[in-house]
Scaffold this motif. Structure first.
Motif, PDB file in Angstrom:
ATOM      1  N   ILE A  93       0.842  -1.206   0.000  1.00  0.00           N
ATOM      2  CA  ILE A  93       0.000   0.000   0.000  1.00  0.00           C
ATOM      3  C   ILE A  93       0.873   1.250   0.000  1.00  0.00           C
ATOM      4  CG2 ILE A  93      -1.611   1.362   1.402  1.00  0.00           C
ATOM      5  CD1 ILE A  93      -2.904  -1.334   2.178  1.00  0.00           C
ATOM      6  N   SER A  94       1.924   1.239   0.815  1.00  0.00           N
ATOM      7  CA  SER A  94       2.790   2.420   0.855  1.00  0.00           C
ATOM      8  C   SER A  94       3.525   2.628  -0.470  1.00  0.00           C
ATOM      9  CB  SER A  94       3.777   2.333   2.020  1.00  0.00           C
ATOM     10  OG  SER A  94       4.692   1.284   1.826  1.00  0.00           O
ATOM     11  N   ILE A  99      -1.250  -6.266  -3.886  1.00  0.00           N
ATOM     12  CA  ILE A  99      -0.397  -7.448  -3.680  1.00  0.00           C
ATOM     13  C   ILE A  99      -0.110  -8.161  -4.999  1.00  0.00           C
ATOM     14  CG2 ILE A  99      -0.360  -9.762  -2.635  1.00  0.00           C
ATOM     15  CD1 ILE A  99       0.206  -7.524  -0.641  1.00  0.00           C
ATOM     16  N   ILE A 100      -1.103  -8.318  -5.830  1.00  0.00           N
ATOM     17  CA  ILE A 100      -0.927  -9.045  -7.096  1.00  0.00           C
ATOM     18  C   ILE A 100      -0.015  -8.287  -8.048  1.00  0.00           C
ATOM     19  CG2 ILE A 100      -2.154 -10.042  -9.078  1.00  0.00           C
ATOM     20  CD1 ILE A 100      -2.705 -11.500  -6.409  1.00  0.00           C
ATOM     21  N   GLU A 101      -0.041  -6.961  -7.998  1.00  0.00           N
ATOM     22  CA  GLU A 101       0.780  -6.145  -8.901  1.00  0.00           C
ATOM     23  C   GLU A 101       2.274  -6.315  -8.659  1.00  0.00           C
ATOM     24  OE1 GLU A 101      -1.177  -2.034  -9.926  1.00  0.00           O
ATOM     25  OE2 GLU A 101      -1.434  -2.476  -7.793  1.00  0.00           O
ATOM     26  N   TYR A 109       0.481 -12.902  -1.307  1.00  0.00           N
ATOM     27  CA  TYR A 109       0.065 -13.066  -2.703  1.00  0.00           C
ATOM     28  C   TYR A 109      -0.897 -14.253  -2.821  1.00  0.00           C
ATOM     29  CZ  TYR A 109       0.500 -13.795  -7.769  1.00  0.00           C
ATOM     30  OH  TYR A 109       0.240 -13.954  -9.106  1.00  0.00           O
ATOM     31  N   GLN A 110      -0.534 -15.360  -2.196  1.00  0.00           N
ATOM     32  CA  GLN A 110      -1.354 -16.574  -2.281  1.00  0.00           C
ATOM     33  C   GLN A 110      -2.716 -16.370  -1.622  1.00  0.00           C
ATOM     34  OE1 GLN A 110      -0.181 -19.238  -4.189  1.00  0.00           O
ATOM     35  NE2 GLN A 110      -2.371 -19.569  -4.116  1.00  0.00           N
ATOM     36  N   GLU A 111      -2.746 -15.651  -0.497  1.00  0.00           N
ATOM     37  CA  GLU A 111      -4.027 -15.379   0.164  1.00  0.00           C
ATOM     38  C   GLU A 111      -4.962 -14.589  -0.743  1.00  0.00           C
ATOM     39  OE1 GLU A 111      -2.157 -15.161   4.688  1.00  0.00           O
ATOM     40  OE2 GLU A 111      -2.883 -13.326   3.739  1.00  0.00           O
TER      41      GLU A 111
END
Length: 121
Positions: A93-94, A99-101, A109-111
């Motif tokens: 976020i910061s 996450i996917i990007e 990522y998996q979650e």
């Protein structure tokens, strides 16, 4: 929020394993039930979110799962995916990214990948 509930096909309700969030969840479920009377298509998925990854705290997860399972009906379901409190969420976020990007295929990522697959299947 009521307008969103009567206009939506799917509503995702994130909740943490805390007494405060369970109290809010009860209020949300009441509103969902009222909306369901108008919007017959409405489906609800509750996601356990911001869970401490400490393995000694699994009792809290089990308790909230039991509580939510008791709320379940044909249109209210508990997501299989649990989102844990991870530093990676804060870092992405910061950096202005999801996450996917970031394409770093770790637990965070998996979650998110699992939750996406669960929501859009």
């Amino acid at each position: 929020m009521r307008i969103a509930l009567i206009s939506s096909d799917i509503v995702v309700i994130p909740t943490t394993p805390s007494q405060f969030d369970l109290s809010v969840l009860d209020i949300m479920i009441d509103r969902v039930k009222m909306a369901k009377e108008i919007n017959e298509k409405l489906q609800v998925i509750i996601v356990i979110n911001r869970v401490n990854p400490n393995p000694f705290l699994t009792k809290k997860i089990d308790d909230i799962k039991t509580y939510i399972k008791e709320l379940e009906c044909d249109y209210i379901k508990l997501a299989d995916t649990i989102i844990y409190e991870r530093e990676r969420y804060k870092n992405s976020i910061s950096n202005g990214q999801g996450i996917i990007e970031t394409n770093i295929q770790d637990k965070a990522y998996q979650e998110i990948q699992n939750l996406s697959l669960e929501l859009f299947k």
